[in-house]
Design a protein around this motif. Sequence first.
Motif, mmCIF file in Angstrom:
data_model
loop_
_atom_site.group_PDB
_atom_site.id
_atom_site.type_symbol
_atom_site.label_atom_id
_atom_site.label_comp_id
_atom_site.label_asym_id
_atom_site.label_seq_id
_atom_site.Cartn_x
_atom_site.Cartn_y
_atom_site.Cartn_z
ATOM 1 N N MET A 133 54.309 33.287 34.735
ATOM 2 C CA MET A 133 52.945 32.773 34.699
ATOM 3 C C MET A 133 52.111 33.731 33.859
ATOM 4 O O MET A 133 51.909 34.873 34.240
ATOM 5 N N LYS A 134 51.674 33.288 32.693
ATOM 6 C CA LYS A 134 50.886 34.137 31.809
ATOM 7 C C LYS A 134 49.430 33.713 31.882
ATOM 8 O O LYS A 134 49.073 32.610 31.526
ATOM 9 N N LEU A 135 48.635 34.638 32.366
ATOM 10 C CA LEU A 135 47.199 34.410 32.463
ATOM 11 C C LEU A 135 46.492 35.682 32.049
ATOM 12 O O LEU A 135 47.064 36.764 32.089
ATOM 13 N N SER A 136 45.264 35.540 31.669
ATOM 14 C CA SER A 136 44.473 36.718 31.328
ATOM 15 C C SER A 136 43.459 36.957 32.423
ATOM 16 O O SER A 136 42.771 36.042 32.851
ATOM 17 N N PHE A 137 43.407 38.195 32.865
ATOM 18 C CA PHE A 137 42.449 38.567 33.894
ATOM 19 C C PHE A 137 41.566 39.664 33.357
ATOM 20 O O PHE A 137 42.000 40.481 32.564
ATOM 21 N N GLY A 138 40.361 39.678 33.791
ATOM 22 C CA GLY A 138 39.468 40.753 33.424
ATOM 23 C C GLY A 138 38.684 40.478 32.157
ATOM 24 O O GLY A 138 37.761 41.192 31.850
ATOM 25 N N ASP A 139 39.047 39.493 31.396
ATOM 26 C CA ASP A 139 38.321 39.147 30.178
ATOM 27 C C ASP A 139 37.412 37.969 30.511
ATOM 28 O O ASP A 139 37.883 36.845 30.645
ATOM 29 N N PRO A 140 36.122 38.214 30.650
ATOM 30 C CA PRO A 140 35.216 37.149 31.094
ATOM 31 C C PRO A 140 35.254 35.913 30.199
ATOM 32 O O PRO A 140 35.049 34.803 30.671
ATOM 33 N N LEU B 152 44.736 48.961 45.267
ATOM 34 C CA LEU B 152 43.511 49.650 44.840
ATOM 35 C C LEU B 152 43.542 49.965 43.349
ATOM 36 O O LEU B 152 42.532 49.833 42.659
ATOM 37 N N ARG B 153 44.706 50.381 42.863
ATOM 38 C CA ARG B 153 44.823 50.715 41.445
ATOM 39 C C ARG B 153 44.631 49.492 40.562
ATOM 40 O O ARG B 153 43.951 49.558 39.539
ATOM 41 N N ILE B 154 45.239 48.369 40.939
ATOM 42 C CA ILE B 154 45.097 47.177 40.099
ATOM 43 C C ILE B 154 43.678 46.629 40.198
ATOM 44 O O ILE B 154 43.126 46.152 39.208
ATOM 45 N N LEU B 155 43.067 46.732 41.378
ATOM 46 C CA LEU B 155 41.683 46.284 41.543
ATOM 47 C C LEU B 155 40.751 47.093 40.648
ATOM 48 O O LEU B 155 39.877 46.537 39.982
ATOM 49 N N ALA B 156 40.959 48.402 40.600
ATOM 50 C CA ALA B 156 40.120 49.253 39.754
ATOM 51 C C ALA B 156 40.250 48.854 38.284
ATOM 52 O O ALA B 156 39.262 48.829 37.548
#
Length: 184
Positions: free
Chosen positions: A1-8, A51-55
């Motif tokens: 599953m390829k998705l982009s996260f963090g890029d508004p 916590l690391r991935i959330l940061a």
Amino acid sequence: MKLSFGDPERSDRSIEKVIEDLKGREKHFKRLIEKRIARQHADDVWQESLLRILARLQAGEVIENADAYMATVCKNTTTDALRQLGRQAQVLAGEEIEASDQMHFVVDFDHSLGFEKIQKVLRAELTPHQHKIYILKHHYGLDSRRIAELVGAAGPGAVRQSIRAANRKLRTPAVMRQLGVSES
């Protein structure tokens, strides 16, 4: 599953949804963690990984494949936890460590009066190397292969040999009396 996260601009999912999806795969990731570290430490490593991935997500980092990225974070966090356990064993064995080697990873262990008594006997009877290996094996529950990696031993066989030698030293009647164990 390829998705982009963090890029508004490209993300159609919230950070909360990503974390929720990762928590849904917790068993899978914990199995990865437990392959490298004792089960008693898996929950701590899992929480630290989250916590690391959330940061990183909150910092706006783009993650193309959340599962692969989380697997990498779990492996790296496990490695950090193993190193911290090794450093903690060094301290318990009476060895000094560099201030720069201190980490923030929290390792729970007992500092009761009984534990201190046992530590005093272990320091007196075992070499620092045997003491460190003994702590990693019996207090932290690590396997011989992981201990060998942490202490720089020739291999798991060398670790098992050190544990056997330590056990022989600790099973003498004098040491058993010091530890308050009745001979049967």
